[in-house]
Design an enzyme around this catalytic site. Structure first.
Site, PDB file in Angstrom:
ATOM      1  N   ASN A 150       0.802  -1.234   0.000  1.00 39.01           N
ATOM      2  CA  ASN A 150       0.000   0.000   0.000  1.00 39.01           C
ATOM      3  C   ASN A 150       0.833   1.283   0.000  1.00 39.01           C
ATOM      4  O   ASN A 150       0.376   2.315  -0.461  1.00 39.01           O
ATOM      5  CB  ASN A 150      -1.057  -0.013   1.110  1.00 39.01           C
ATOM      6  CG  ASN A 150      -0.470  -0.145   2.486  1.00 39.01           C
ATOM      7  OD1 ASN A 150       0.707  -0.466   2.636  1.00 39.01           O
ATOM      8  ND2 ASN A 150      -1.277   0.085   3.494  1.00 39.01           N
ATOM      9  N   PRO A 174      10.116  -6.738  -0.728  1.00 41.15           N
ATOM     10  CA  PRO A 174       8.928  -5.900  -0.974  1.00 41.15           C
ATOM     11  C   PRO A 174       7.745  -6.775  -1.375  1.00 41.15           C
ATOM     12  O   PRO A 174       7.916  -7.933  -1.741  1.00 41.15           O
ATOM     13  CB  PRO A 174       9.368  -5.017  -2.146  1.00 41.15           C
ATOM     14  CG  PRO A 174      10.448  -5.770  -2.841  1.00 41.15           C
ATOM     15  CD  PRO A 174      11.089  -6.681  -1.833  1.00 41.15           C
ATOM     16  N   SER A 228      -0.338  -7.579   7.140  1.00 40.16           N
ATOM     17  CA  SER A 228      -1.552  -8.013   7.837  1.00 40.16           C
ATOM     18  C   SER A 228      -1.220  -8.690   9.164  1.00 40.16           C
ATOM     19  O   SER A 228      -0.138  -9.263   9.331  1.00 40.16           O
ATOM     20  CB  SER A 228      -2.322  -8.988   6.948  1.00 40.16           C
ATOM     21  OG  SER A 228      -1.501 -10.103   6.674  1.00 40.16           O
ATOM     22  N   GLU A 249       4.348  -4.058  12.392  1.00 44.44           N
ATOM     23  CA  GLU A 249       3.333  -3.025  12.102  1.00 44.44           C
ATOM     24  C   GLU A 249       2.196  -3.731  11.389  1.00 44.44           C
ATOM     25  O   GLU A 249       2.322  -4.060  10.210  1.00 44.44           O
ATOM     26  CB  GLU A 249       3.930  -1.930  11.215  1.00 44.44           C
ATOM     27  CG  GLU A 249       5.015  -1.100  11.869  1.00 44.44           C
ATOM     28  CD  GLU A 249       4.497  -0.225  12.992  1.00 44.44           C
ATOM     29  OE1 GLU A 249       3.268  -0.046  13.111  1.00 44.44           O
ATOM     30  OE2 GLU A 249       5.342   0.256  13.773  1.00 44.44           O
ATOM     31  N   ARG A 277      -7.153   9.133   2.055  1.00 42.43           N
ATOM     32  CA  ARG A 277      -5.730   9.108   1.726  1.00 42.43           C
ATOM     33  C   ARG A 277      -5.424   7.705   1.239  1.00 42.43           C
ATOM     34  O   ARG A 277      -5.833   6.714   1.849  1.00 42.43           O
ATOM     35  CB  ARG A 277      -4.938   9.426   3.000  1.00 42.43           C
ATOM     36  CG  ARG A 277      -3.442   9.329   2.865  1.00 42.43           C
ATOM     37  CD  ARG A 277      -2.801   9.919   4.115  1.00 42.43           C
ATOM     38  NE  ARG A 277      -1.399   9.620   4.196  1.00 42.43           N
ATOM     39  CZ  ARG A 277      -0.883   8.697   5.009  1.00 42.43           C
ATOM     40  NH1 ARG A 277      -1.662   7.988   5.817  1.00 42.43           N
ATOM     41  NH2 ARG A 277       0.403   8.493   5.029  1.00 42.43           N
ATOM     42  N   CYS A 283      -3.442   1.213   6.689  1.00 40.19           N
ATOM     43  CA  CYS A 283      -3.720   0.624   8.005  1.00 40.19           C
ATOM     44  C   CYS A 283      -4.297   1.679   8.934  1.00 40.19           C
ATOM     45  O   CYS A 283      -4.962   1.361   9.910  1.00 40.19           O
ATOM     46  CB  CYS A 283      -2.446   0.055   8.579  1.00 40.19           C
ATOM     47  SG  CYS A 283      -1.111   1.247   8.563  1.00 40.19           S
ATOM     48  N   GLU A 380     -10.742  -4.841   8.185  1.00 42.70           N
ATOM     49  CA  GLU A 380     -10.272  -3.636   7.484  1.00 42.70           C
ATOM     50  C   GLU A 380     -10.948  -3.551   6.124  1.00 42.70           C
ATOM     51  O   GLU A 380     -10.874  -4.502   5.351  1.00 42.70           O
ATOM     52  CB  GLU A 380      -8.769  -3.747   7.247  1.00 42.70           C
ATOM     53  CG  GLU A 380      -7.926  -3.620   8.469  1.00 42.70           C
ATOM     54  CD  GLU A 380      -6.443  -3.651   8.092  1.00 42.70           C
ATOM     55  OE1 GLU A 380      -5.942  -4.722   7.736  1.00 42.70           O
ATOM     56  OE2 GLU A 380      -5.796  -2.606   8.153  1.00 42.70           O
ATOM     57  N   SER A 440       0.554  10.256  10.717  1.00 46.67           N
ATOM     58  CA  SER A 440       1.878   9.791  10.278  1.00 46.67           C
ATOM     59  C   SER A 440       2.865  10.945  10.200  1.00 46.67           C
ATOM     60  O   SER A 440       2.569  11.975   9.582  1.00 46.67           O
ATOM     61  CB  SER A 440       1.775   9.149   8.898  1.00 46.67           C
ATOM     62  OG  SER A 440       0.803   8.138   8.923  1.00 46.67           O
TER      63      SER A 440
HETATM   64  P1  NAD Z   1       0.314  -9.035   3.684  1.00 43.84           P
HETATM   65  O1  NAD Z   1       0.438  -9.389   5.113  1.00 43.84           O
HETATM   66  O2  NAD Z   1      -0.468  -9.930   2.815  1.00 43.84           O
HETATM   67  O3  NAD Z   1       1.745  -8.923   3.028  1.00 43.84           O
HETATM   68  C1  NAD Z   1       2.747  -8.100   3.568  1.00 43.84           C
HETATM   69  C2  NAD Z   1       4.093  -8.617   3.106  1.00 43.84           C
HETATM   70  O4  NAD Z   1       4.312  -9.924   3.633  1.00 43.84           O
HETATM   71  C3  NAD Z   1       4.248  -8.749   1.592  1.00 43.84           C
HETATM   72  O5  NAD Z   1       5.578  -8.447   1.252  1.00 43.84           O
HETATM   73  C4  NAD Z   1       3.962 -10.214   1.369  1.00 43.84           C
HETATM   74  O6  NAD Z   1       4.561 -10.705   0.189  1.00 43.84           O
HETATM   75  C5  NAD Z   1       4.614 -10.822   2.594  1.00 43.84           C
HETATM   76  N1  NAD Z   1       4.112 -12.130   2.976  1.00 43.84           N
HETATM   77  C6  NAD Z   1       2.900 -12.677   2.723  1.00 43.84           C
HETATM   78  N2  NAD Z   1       2.819 -13.910   3.280  1.00 43.84           N
HETATM   79  C7  NAD Z   1       3.999 -14.132   3.892  1.00 43.84           C
HETATM   80  C8  NAD Z   1       4.533 -15.215   4.649  1.00 43.84           C
HETATM   81  N3  NAD Z   1       3.827 -16.315   4.887  1.00 43.84           N
HETATM   82  N4  NAD Z   1       5.771 -15.094   5.142  1.00 43.84           N
HETATM   83  C9  NAD Z   1       6.500 -13.990   4.931  1.00 43.84           C
HETATM   84  N5  NAD Z   1       6.058 -12.937   4.225  1.00 43.84           N
HETATM   85  C10 NAD Z   1       4.824 -13.004   3.706  1.00 43.84           C
HETATM   86  O7  NAD Z   1      -0.228  -7.537   3.676  1.00 43.84           O
HETATM   87  P2  NAD Z   1      -0.573  -6.629   2.411  1.00 43.84           P
HETATM   88  O8  NAD Z   1      -1.854  -7.156   1.844  1.00 43.84           O
HETATM   89  O9  NAD Z   1       0.604  -6.467   1.527  1.00 43.84           O
HETATM   90  O10 NAD Z   1      -0.809  -5.217   3.112  1.00 43.84           O
HETATM   91  C11 NAD Z   1      -1.992  -4.879   3.711  1.00 43.84           C
HETATM   92  C12 NAD Z   1      -1.925  -5.076   5.212  1.00 43.84           C
HETATM   93  O11 NAD Z   1      -0.817  -4.349   5.744  1.00 43.84           O
HETATM   94  C13 NAD Z   1      -3.125  -4.523   5.920  1.00 43.84           C
HETATM   95  O12 NAD Z   1      -3.545  -5.414   6.918  1.00 43.84           O
HETATM   96  C14 NAD Z   1      -2.620  -3.233   6.546  1.00 43.84           C
HETATM   97  O13 NAD Z   1      -3.325  -2.808   7.666  1.00 43.84           O
HETATM   98  C15 NAD Z   1      -1.223  -3.589   6.869  1.00 43.84           C
HETATM   99  N6  NAD Z   1      -0.391  -2.393   7.002  1.00 43.84           N
HETATM  100  C16 NAD Z   1       0.023  -2.029   8.252  1.00 43.84           C
HETATM  101  C17 NAD Z   1       0.784  -0.890   8.413  1.00 43.84           C
HETATM  102  C18 NAD Z   1       1.243  -0.469   9.767  1.00 43.84           C
HETATM  103  O14 NAD Z   1       2.159   0.326   9.835  1.00 43.84           O
HETATM  104  N7  NAD Z   1       0.678  -0.951  10.852  1.00 43.84           N
HETATM  105  C19 NAD Z   1       1.131  -0.116   7.311  1.00 43.84           C
HETATM  106  C20 NAD Z   1       0.700  -0.515   6.049  1.00 43.84           C
HETATM  107  C21 NAD Z   1      -0.061  -1.672   5.912  1.00 43.84           C
END
Ligand code: NAD
Length: 476
Positions: A150, A174, A228, A249, A277, A283, A380, A440
């Protein structure tokens, strides 16, 4: 796209098995680039490169590291347009959002160039023995950084900058939807003077295997993850075996509370920021909007007027406010949340119709009278949908706002600062926007409580995630 290979030890290379994956442009579903998909063997090579670079990087003086970070800030600031374009291409967000992200991303290099020289310790005396207690901080070791789609730039720089300031080399993985921005950052870091091996980038479609293998390597001392809560939990389990220091996070489910004494224009503007935004793909996005019954109608009218003005389209075009969502799955999930809420009795005030065009678009949408059992209040939404409910009592609304497994950020608007501070303190969230729709800031500790995470990014606190405290007992 110039950079589509793995970046290991300062070299571009293909995946060890030649594997690749496609990155799509969410605006038209076309293939934007084909990127090398890192393997477990590549992950091992990246850790070898980081390990080889560690001794030199940690032994540079804080000032030397700071100057390199400062240079990275200057180079990034001079290329905001360039980075914003790549962010829009791979993530979909509108140019204005992407420019905001690019500027925010650059700021982490500036902030941590300033913090690099301020890793403090202290000296005391043991109360009973009179021995000296010398406390200082050391880089924790190699850090594995895993980031979401995101904010393709900011979620990376928010980790890379403090890690480098602390003296840690990193391997960053990434998100597969958006690896291009991070790859594009590497020539910039080289130009700033970051030595080979200090930052390595490992895009991969086999995230679980690759990150899992790195967590099994005893040289890895930090896992810093943004994503997540579901994946965060898995990584916490995996990190337990080698007792790797976690910084997490995770997801949020932010309440946005408008009291009856709030400045309604300011609250409507704040909600535009907190909800729209990044098209709601944040998140920190306001997920549950609670408006005092007495001001519901005027507030919703003001908010709907603002939402109705937003223009949806390809984020690269001028005048667009709302780009496509990142992929079909995210768009379908958002559509499902709206259909679910409406089928349970919510009223559609704006939007709610999926356009019949190519690209993962969903329009700005407002739901009122959302029933408690609507799925969008538990999960979410991650899209441009505002789900509004009403309340009448301060105590009741604090209880409802806290009734979630998440605790990242909460927003409240009130004209009474005594109430504002009282309610802020009662809210179980790591961050509070008090009469503000955006929290932020590189200089502030970003992070959540409960199942929204562990540790903080940004501020003084952000560097602590990459440092270990050592205490030396001595006498002189
Ligand atoms: P995601 O958890 O699916 O993926 C995040 C990252 O983890 C990606 O790089 C993905 O390839 C990797 N990943 C996925 N499965 C994995 C595994 N089994 N082992 C290791 N890495 C793995 O999340 P997303 O869909 O990319 O992003 C959205 C989520 O991120 C939302 O829940 C959002 O709230 C959260 N988020 C949190 C913050 C924060 O600062 N708290 C900021 C931005 C996004």
């Amino acid at each position: 796209m110039k950079h589509t290979q793995l970046y290991i030890g300062g070299q571009w290379r293909d995946a060890s098995d030649g594997g690749t994956f496609d990155v799509l442009n969410p605006a038209d579903e076309s293939v934007l680039a084909t990127v090398a998909s890192g393997t477990v063997a590549d992950a091992k090579a990246a850790l070898d490169a980081a390990d080889a670079a560690f001794e030199d990087w940690r032994s540079r003086t804080p000032r030397q590291r700071a100057e390199i970070l400062r240079k990275a800030f200057e180079l990034f600031s001079a290329r905001l347009d360039h980075f914003a374009r790549i962010i829009t291409l791979e993530n979909g967000k509108a140019r204005s959002d992407a420019m905001g992200e690019a500027a925010y991303s650059a700021e982490f290099f500036r902030w941590y160039s300033e913090e690099a020289v301020r890793a403090e310790g202290h000296v005391g005396m043991a109360p009973s023995s009179g021995a000296r207690i010398v406390v200082h901080q050391k880089p924790a070791g190699i850090a594995v950084l895993v980031t979401p789609w995101n904010f393709p730039a900011a979620m990376g720089t928010r980790k890379i900058a403090p890690a480098l300031a602390a003296g840690c080399p990193v391997v960053i993985k990434p998100a597969s939807e958006t690896p291009l921005t991070m790859l594009e950052l590497m020539p910039l870091l080289e130009e700033a003077g970051v030595p080979p091996g200090v930052v390595n980038v490992l895009p991969s479609r086999s995230s679980g295997a690759v990150v899992g293998a790195m967590l099994e390597d005893p040289r890895v001392r930090v896992i810093s993850f943004t994503g997540s809560t579901e994946v965060g939990r898995k990584l916490l389990h995996a990190a337990a075996d080698n007792v790797v220091k976690p910084a997490m996070e995770l997801g949020g489910n932010a309440p946005f509370i408008v009291f009856e004494d709030a400045d309604l224009d300011a609250a409507a503007d704040g909600l535009m920021l907190a909800k729209m935004r990044n098209i709601g793909e944040a998140c920190t996005a306001a997920n549950r909007i609670y408006v005092h019954e007495a001001v519901e109608e005027p507030f919703v009218a003001k908010y709907a007027e603002r939402m109705a003005k937003l223009k949806m389209g390809n984020g690269l075009e001028d005048g667009i406010d709302v780009g496509p969502l990142v992929n079909a799955e995210t768009r379908d999930k958002v559509a499902h949340f709206v259909d679910d809420a409406v089928s349970k009795g919510a009223k559609l005030r704006l939007g709610g119709q999926r356009p019949n065009v190519k690209g993962f678009y969903y329009p700005p949408t407002i739901l009122t009278a959302v029933p408690d059992n609507a799925e969008c209040l538990q999960d979410e939404i991650f899209g441009p949908v505002a789900a509004i409910q009403t309340f009448t009592d301060e105590k009741e609304i604090v209880k409802r706002a806290n009734d979630t497994i998440y605790g990242l950020v909460a927003y409240l608007y009130t004209g009474d600062m005594r109430r504002g501070l009282r309610v802020s303190e009662a809210l179980e969230f790591g961050m509070i926007g008090l009469n503000r729709g955006l929290v932020s800031d590189p200089a502030a500790p970003f992070g959540g409580v409960k199942q929204s995470g562990l540790g903080r990014e940004g501020g003084k606190e952000g560097m602590q995630e990459f440092m270990e405290t050592q205490y030396i007992s001595t006498t002189w």
